[in-house]
Design an enzyme around this catalytic site. Structure first.
Site, PDB file in Angstrom:
ATOM      1  N   ASP A   8       3.021  -3.207 -13.473  1.00 16.40           N
ATOM      2  CA  ASP A   8       2.044  -2.825 -11.971  1.00 16.40           C
ATOM      3  C   ASP A   8       2.696  -1.646 -11.813  1.00 16.40           C
ATOM      4  O   ASP A   8       3.964  -1.290 -12.236  1.00 16.40           O
ATOM      5  CB  ASP A   8       3.233  -3.804 -11.058  1.00 16.40           C
ATOM      6  CG  ASP A   8       3.195  -5.176 -11.060  1.00 16.40           C
ATOM      7  OD1 ASP A   8       2.546  -5.988 -11.522  1.00 16.40           O
ATOM      8  OD2 ASP A   8       3.122  -5.579  -9.656  1.00 16.40           O
TER       9      ASP A   8
ATOM     10  N   LYS B 127      -2.812  -2.225  -5.390  1.00 15.70           N
ATOM     11  CA  LYS B 127      -1.140  -3.399  -5.024  1.00 15.70           C
ATOM     12  C   LYS B 127      -1.284  -2.677  -4.081  1.00 15.70           C
ATOM     13  O   LYS B 127      -1.342  -1.089  -3.896  1.00 15.70           O
ATOM     14  CB  LYS B 127      -0.396  -3.554  -5.794  1.00 15.70           C
ATOM     15  CG  LYS B 127       0.941  -4.054  -5.629  1.00 15.70           C
ATOM     16  CD  LYS B 127       1.977  -4.353  -6.742  1.00 15.70           C
ATOM     17  CE  LYS B 127       3.393  -4.195  -6.030  1.00 15.70           C
ATOM     18  NZ  LYS B 127       4.775  -4.823  -7.202  1.00 15.70           N
TER      19      LYS B 127
ATOM     20  N   LYS C  79      -2.898  -7.441  -4.761  1.00 12.18           N
ATOM     21  CA  LYS C  79      -1.511  -8.141  -4.615  1.00 12.18           C
ATOM     22  C   LYS C  79      -1.745  -7.230  -3.616  1.00 12.18           C
ATOM     23  O   LYS C  79      -1.616  -5.888  -3.367  1.00 12.18           O
ATOM     24  CB  LYS C  79      -0.533  -7.581  -5.672  1.00 12.18           C
ATOM     25  CG  LYS C  79       0.737  -7.686  -5.540  1.00 12.18           C
ATOM     26  CD  LYS C  79       1.250  -7.941  -6.671  1.00 12.18           C
ATOM     27  CE  LYS C  79       2.852  -8.311  -7.046  1.00 12.18           C
ATOM     28  NZ  LYS C  79       3.921  -8.707  -8.079  1.00 12.18           N
TER      29      LYS C  79
END
Length: 235
Positions: free
Chosen positions: A100, A163, A192
């Site tokens: 991430d 995300k 996400k």
């Protein structure tokens, strides 16, 4: 593939949307172990740990189907491109299979889109064939136009997910932002949601908005409530 939605999702499917977050700075080794054991018990998608904890998490989760993820350029995205690439390679070497990464927020806000795209692409190349890449825009600091353009840059750079947030900004995932992100990219890119998803209702709401992964710390409470509320959807 049929999109997940709150009316039909099962407990098993819901668990596999969760990246159990173990990122707060105060967590010690026993906390990380306990978090990984919880993730394995609930059979979530992954744990997201700090880079220092990747080796530990990989050891605890060996033999399970819970993936080990970590963060790159976290939490502010202000590391150089070269540092983020090094972090990605080191994380993979240590056992991470999901990354991430935080974009360079200042570059994004300055309109330096070519740099942002290249930075993401370089991390994607470092991870190619070895790890998924989820790109954190940190929507709290971006305009709606920048969220849409940032999402497009994520797709152009070849990453797997876009995300919303790190969990360390003033605000996190919103339904409007999730819908905007979903509309801004093709189905090749997944969404996400993170920051602020602490209840079962909020979890189901972001699923309906298009998220297929959710960063959360209240994993046990949300999944236990789902099992109690929907005993006919445990499979």
């Amino acid at each position: 593939m049929t999109a997940l939605n709150s009316k039909t999702i099962t407990l098993k499917q819901l668990a596999k949307t969760i990246d159990h977050s173990l990122l707060t700075p105060d967590l010690n080794e026993e906390d990380v172990k306990a978090g990984c054991e919880l993730a394995a018990r609930y059979q979530v998608a992954s744990v997201c740990v700090k880079p220092w904890d990747v080796r530990l998490a990989a050891g605890v989760l060996a033999g399970t189907d819970v993936k080990v993820g970590t963060v790159i350029g976290f939490p502010h995205g202000s590391s150089t491109m070269e540092t983020k690439v090094f972090e990605a390679r080191k994380a993979i070497e240590d056992g991470a299979v999901e990354l991430d990464m935080v974009i360079n927020i200042g570059a994004m806000r300055s309109g330096q889109y070519d740099y942002v795209r290249k930075e993401i692409h370089e991390v994607v190349e470092a991870a190619r064939g070895k790890a998924l890449v989820k790109v954190i825009l940190e929507n709290a600091y971006l305009t709606k136009e920048e969220i849409a353009r940032g999402s497009q840059l994520v797709e152009e750079a070849g990453a797997d997910f876009v995300k919303t947030s790190t969990g360390f900004a003033p605000t996190g995932a919103t339904i409007d932002d999730l819908k905007l992100m979903r509309e801004s990219v093709s189905e090749k890119v997944k969404i996400k949601a993170a920051h602020g998803i602490r209840t079962l209702d909020s979890l189901l709401e972001v699923i309906d908005a298009g998220a297929t992964r959710v960063g959360a710390r209240s994993t046990a409470a949300m999944l236990d409530e789902f099992a109690a509320r929907y005993p006919d959807r445990l499979g």
